[in-house]
Enzyme design. Sequence first.
Site: not given
Ligand SMILES: NC(=O)c1ccc[n+]([C@@H]2O[C@H](COP(=O)([O-])OP(=O)(O)OC[C@H]3O[C@@H](n4cnc5c(N)ncnc54)[C@H](OP(=O)(O)O)[C@@H]3O)[C@@H](O)[C@H]2O)c1
Length: 269
Positions: A138, A151
């Site tokens: 991130s 985070y």
């Molecule tokens: N969205 C943003 O603004 C943003 C910005 C920068 C970086 N990121 C990074 O991008 C990545 C993806 O995030 P996203 O935005 O796509 O969020 P998201 O839509 O909430 O997706 C998160 C994913 O992580 C999985 N997950 C969470 N806890 C878990 C666990 N304990 N074991 C296995 N799987 C787990 C969830 O699976 P379940 O189906 O099991 O819940 C879901 O598939 C993350 O690493 C996040 O930090 C996001």
Amino acid sequence: MMQWQQQRCLLTGATGGIGQAIARRLADRGVTLILQGRDEVSLKRLQHALPGDHHILVGDLSTAQGRQMVEDAIPALLPVTMLINNAGVSAVGDLEHLAADDIERVMQTNLLAPMWLTQQLLPDLKQQSQAYIVNVGSTFGSIGFACHSLYCASKFGLRGFTEALHRELQDSSVHVMYLAPRATQTAINSEQVIGMNAALGNTMDPPAVVAEALIEQLSSLRARKFIGFPEKLFARINGAFPYLVDNALAKKLATIKRFAGQHSVESNL
Ligand SMILES: NC(=O)c1ccc[n+]([C@@H]2O[C@H](COP(=O)([O-])OP(=O)(O)OC[C@H]3O[C@@H](n4cnc5c(N)ncnc54)[C@H](OP(=O)(O)O)[C@@H]3O)[C@@H](O)[C@H]2O)c1
């Protein structure tokens, strides 16, 4: 040149906003996916919606029981040529008002799980003629941001882990990369966080932007990729002259605290 159709990719967080966009881009190119997440129903839905034949791997990566499930299932899913550590969670709020178990939840999911999974798969990845590890970090893995202490700590750690491993494996066939999205439109971002980004003038990318960046990174094998301007510039300035960013963010602190509140609200940034 990347031979997409020869790749077998284990993608964590496959059911999330960014995960689904990545899964679609890779499946369209002929990659065979091992879709990892906690929810079997969502994983199966995604598996059947994608072109090609894919696998699912159910397990909560933040618990010992979930990791055991994953460990038990991995041998039947090998070989793996690509690991994308994308699963992530956050907790937004000032530290004293976050739940005590947020510390473990965030660090286990964002930092320890990628370390553990990488260690599990490394012997197999090293057997491949070319193999790839991408850790999704991130902007907040380079910039400490108020009300995001857990985070930021997890993503700073992930960036350090990735850089060290990249250097450790430079004499091998395993390419280790770090991808840093900025704020992205995924379901986990609460209304408060969306409001905070709007008030601060922070752009929120669609998940497809992150997926395209990942494809470009895998094609070019760039060790580090930061998405978005001015975020990538601020990350560099923070590295070289952190006091400048201290001063800039001090001016935004009241706004950040107004939206973050005194309670933990789940979001990913
Ligand atoms: N969205 C943003 O603004 C943003 C910005 C920068 C970086 N990121 C990074 O991008 C990545 C993806 O995030 P996203 O935005 O796509 O969020 P998201 O839509 O909430 O997706 C998160 C994913 O992580 C999985 N997950 C969470 N806890 C878990 C666990 N304990 N074991 C296995 N799987 C787990 C969830 O699976 P379940 O189906 O099991 O819940 C879901 O598939 C993350 O690493 C996040 O930090 C996001």
